[in-house]
Scaffold this active site. Structure first.
Site, PDB file in Angstrom:
ATOM      1  N   ASP A  98       0.842  -1.184   0.000  1.00  0.00           N
ATOM      2  CA  ASP A  98       0.000   0.000   0.000  1.00  0.00           C
ATOM      3  C   ASP A  98       0.882   1.240   0.000  1.00  0.00           C
ATOM      4  O   ASP A  98       1.929   1.265   0.657  1.00  0.00           O
ATOM      5  CB  ASP A  98      -0.891   0.009   1.257  1.00  0.00           C
ATOM      6  CG  ASP A  98      -2.375   0.042   0.910  1.00  0.00           C
ATOM      7  OD1 ASP A  98      -2.765   0.949   0.171  1.00  0.00           O
ATOM      8  OD2 ASP A  98      -3.119  -0.837   1.371  1.00  0.00           O
ATOM      9  N   ASP A 200      -3.310   4.611  -2.117  1.00  0.00           N
ATOM     10  CA  ASP A 200      -4.426   4.931  -1.236  1.00  0.00           C
ATOM     11  C   ASP A 200      -4.903   6.370  -1.397  1.00  0.00           C
ATOM     12  O   ASP A 200      -4.086   7.300  -1.463  1.00  0.00           O
ATOM     13  CB  ASP A 200      -3.972   4.704   0.211  1.00  0.00           C
ATOM     14  CG  ASP A 200      -5.054   5.028   1.227  1.00  0.00           C
ATOM     15  OD1 ASP A 200      -6.027   4.257   1.309  1.00  0.00           O
ATOM     16  OD2 ASP A 200      -4.930   6.043   1.938  1.00  0.00           O
ATOM     17  N   GLU A 257      -6.597   3.906  -5.908  1.00  0.00           N
ATOM     18  CA  GLU A 257      -7.886   4.050  -5.222  1.00  0.00           C
ATOM     19  C   GLU A 257      -8.351   5.463  -5.561  1.00  0.00           C
ATOM     20  O   GLU A 257      -7.852   6.430  -4.996  1.00  0.00           O
ATOM     21  CB  GLU A 257      -7.744   3.872  -3.709  1.00  0.00           C
ATOM     22  CG  GLU A 257      -9.104   3.946  -3.020  1.00  0.00           C
ATOM     23  CD  GLU A 257      -9.018   4.079  -1.496  1.00  0.00           C
ATOM     24  OE1 GLU A 257      -9.960   3.626  -0.827  1.00  0.00           O
ATOM     25  OE2 GLU A 257      -8.046   4.659  -0.992  1.00  0.00           O
ATOM     26  N   HIS A 330     -10.820  -4.247   2.387  1.00  0.00           N
ATOM     27  CA  HIS A 330     -10.734  -3.940   3.821  1.00  0.00           C
ATOM     28  C   HIS A 330     -11.662  -2.804   4.238  1.00  0.00           C
ATOM     29  O   HIS A 330     -11.839  -2.571   5.434  1.00  0.00           O
ATOM     30  CB  HIS A 330      -9.290  -3.582   4.172  1.00  0.00           C
ATOM     31  CG  HIS A 330      -8.829  -2.323   3.488  1.00  0.00           C
ATOM     32  ND1 HIS A 330      -8.660  -2.255   2.113  1.00  0.00           N
ATOM     33  CD2 HIS A 330      -8.559  -1.088   3.951  1.00  0.00           C
ATOM     34  CE1 HIS A 330      -8.289  -1.023   1.784  1.00  0.00           C
ATOM     35  NE2 HIS A 330      -8.217  -0.301   2.872  1.00  0.00           N
ATOM     36  N   ASP A 331     -12.231  -2.079   3.265  1.00  0.00           N
ATOM     37  CA  ASP A 331     -13.151  -0.970   3.581  1.00  0.00           C
ATOM     38  C   ASP A 331     -14.606  -1.338   3.307  1.00  0.00           C
ATOM     39  O   ASP A 331     -15.495  -0.493   3.442  1.00  0.00           O
ATOM     40  CB  ASP A 331     -12.802   0.269   2.742  1.00  0.00           C
ATOM     41  CG  ASP A 331     -11.574   0.996   3.249  1.00  0.00           C
ATOM     42  OD1 ASP A 331     -11.263   0.862   4.447  1.00  0.00           O
ATOM     43  OD2 ASP A 331     -10.914   1.693   2.454  1.00  0.00           O
TER      44      ASP A 331
END
Length: 562
Positions: A98, A200, A257, A330-331
């Site tokens: 990430d 991210d 993202e 994960h979100d």
């Protein structure tokens, strides 16, 4: 478009805190991933994306970085990561990390210096600092995690800016020195031998420099900051420079993202000279809520709504570049709990149908840990049982907006990010075989019936069918590089499409219904590539799809639909 190596990858996302705990302290770690490489290899994946493992006080589980060059001790040492990269490479598996460069932790040395010397720190301009107005914050913008984006800077009349948590001050991308330091760090990690990055919250790096109030959209008198802090004009200069100074120097993969980017700007992001290799499209992932950041505004949706969103996404991305397809991350909450509305229909058939539907779309598929087992949402009895800062904020915001505590808790159980963060179910043993110590986050209680060990032993399990889906995709170029063509667009409960390449054609049917569905076709000349039932119900002119059937047919001659 040109073929790229990363188009054929199958990517598995690991949330390291919850994957496997090798040292029995209740927290997953890097050695835990290394120990499970055999499991991942047998699943058929070719790349792992690991959520942040950098040094962090873990206010947002690692997305608040206090040192970009060090690992958080709870995950292990640098030699553990180097060992993982080496052992994964031997298994034919690449590693993606990430990249969190919109903000740091408030415990990063740069920001600590600002806190210690608010008026004289040489790092003042590394962050966004603004004077207040008449004793009030500079603007009425609400952060993504609730409350004002502004936090008072002690000893001054200034405030610092945070798009997310109060412990995540945003970096000032307007400062070229900040950008230079970030680019050096990115190149350091690429030199280490990783395959690339998932990037991210990258659409937040450019803020509207006017810093003016916006109309309030909640009872707190604040307005959602995304209107002024996400995908703002001028971001293209930063993203071109980021790509030029880092990614383009390596044969790496980058997955952006990038929420908030309209389709007509996708060519800038993933076109021929785009900033990234591929980006996630969140529109269909957030179809059950009015906005990704307001879970209490629920939306009723139909299969037809889901189909339109997927088809539009596929067609728009296909025009310009490559997408990153996902059901879970994960979100997000668990996909079988979100997309299969009735609990009694959450089973082998619906789980495998969902998996086959999305893995065979055009784009690189991402599988989130536990998805291949059909892991589900949990049921928590109290807000105290949640860890996720976003869930806690959403709970109290829902109550402020007029919902009861019971209703607010229901929304959190449906949508909490903790749903996907519960420890992985390795076995029916205590704590699901994740750890002998009490896990950092409460387990989902169904680990005794949903776990990897049992599914490994059962040839008719969800896990075994996921292996089949992956094998079929890898061995059929049409399913990797083929063009996407929607079919049966008006059917209320079937999502169906074709993948076409060099005269070859794969027709893909997915019945999102607990009822049999009949589809008229003009030809029955095909081979069955994939089927989550043992039989295919067919006549010369008609296919019968069973409840939640996934069926992939490779044509011998064209299959025409009426």
């Amino acid at each position: 478009m040109k073929k790229k190596w990363w188009q054929k990858e199958i990517i598995y996302q690991i949330y390291p805190k919850s994957f496997f705990d090798s040292n029995q302290d209740g927290v997953g770690d890097i050695k835990g991933i290394t120990q499970k490489l055999g499991y991942l290899k047998s699943l058929g994946i070719t790349m792992i994306w690991i959520c942040p493992i950098y040094k962090s006080p873990m206010a947002d589980n690692g997305y608040d970085i206090s040192d970009y060059y060090q690992l958080n001790p709870e995950f292990g040492k640098m030699k553990d990561l180097e060992e993982l990269i080496g052992q994964a490479k031997e298994q034919g598996i690449k590693i993606v990390l990430d990249l969190v460069i919109n903000h740091t932790s408030d415990e990063h040395p740069w920001f600590k210096d600002v806190l210690a010397n608010p008026k004289t720190s040489k790092y003042r301009d590394y962050y966004v600092l603004k004077p207040g107005k008449n004793g009030q914050p500079p603007t009425n913008w609400r952060s993504v995690f609730g409350g004002s984006v502004w936090e008072p800077l002690k000893g001054t009349d200034e405030y610092y800016f945070h798009s997310f948590h109060v412990k995540q001050p945003d970096l000032n991308w307007e400062n070229p020195q900040v950008r230079k330091e970030l680019y050096e760090m990115v190149n350091y990690w690429l030199e280490k031998g990783i395959a690339g990055f998932r990037v991210d919250a990258i659409t937040f790096i450019k803020k509207d420099q006017n810093y003016e109030n916006i109309p309030a959209d909640g009872v707190d008198g604040l307005g959602k900051c995304t209107k002024k802090t996400r995908n703002q004009p001028g971001i293209e200069d930063f993203l071109h420079e980021l790509n030029r100074e880092t990614f383009s120097k390596y044969d790496c993969v980058t997955i952006g993202e990038a929420p908030g980017v309209p389709y007509d700007q996708y060519s800038d992001y993933i076109g021929e000279n785009g900033y990234f290799s591929m980006i996630f499209d969140f529109k269909y992932a957030d179809l059950d809520v009015a906005s990704g950041s307001e879970w209490f505004r629920r939306v009723d949706w139909s299969v037809q709504d889901l189909k339109k969103m997927i088809f539009t996404s596929q067609e728009e991305i296909q025009k310009v570049g490559w997408g990153a397809n996902f059901l879970e991350n994960h979100d997000q909450n668990r996909s079988i709990s979100k997309y299969i509305k009735e609990e009694e229909n959450r089973n082998f058939y619906s789980a495998t149908m969902l998996g086959a539907m999305f893995i065979n779309l055009r784009g690189t598929p991402f599988i989130y840990q536990g998805q291949e087992l059909g892991m589900t949402n949990f049921e928590r009895d109290s807000i105290e049982e949640f860890d996720d800062i976003s869930s806690i904020d959403q709970y109290y915001r829902a109550i402020d907006e007029g919902f009861s505590a019971e209703e607010a808790l229901h929304f959190m159980n449906l949508r909490s990010r903790d749903n996907s963060r519960t420890p992985f179910h390795w076995s029916a043993e205590e704590n699901g075989g994740f750890s002998k110590a009490e896990p950092w986050l409460g387990m989902n209680n169904n680990f005794k019936t949903i776990n990897a060990e049992q599914q490994e032993q059962d040839p008719n399990s969800i896990l075994h069918f996921y292996k089949k889906i992956i094998e079929v995709r890898k061995s059929n170029e049409s399913l990797i590089y083929g063009e996407f063509e929607p079919i049966l667009e008006e059917h209320p409960t079937i999502i169906a499409y074709k993948r076409k390449l060099n005269g070859e054609e794969v027709v893909c049917y997915f019945n999102f219904s607990a009822e049999e569905q009949k589809v008229k076709v003009e030809s029955s000349a095909y081979d069955v590539l994939l089927n989550n039932y043992k039989e295919v119900g067919r006549t010369e002119q008609e296919l019968t799809l069973q409840p939640y059937q996934a069926l992939l047919l490779s044509k011998k001659e064209a299959i025409h639909h009426e």
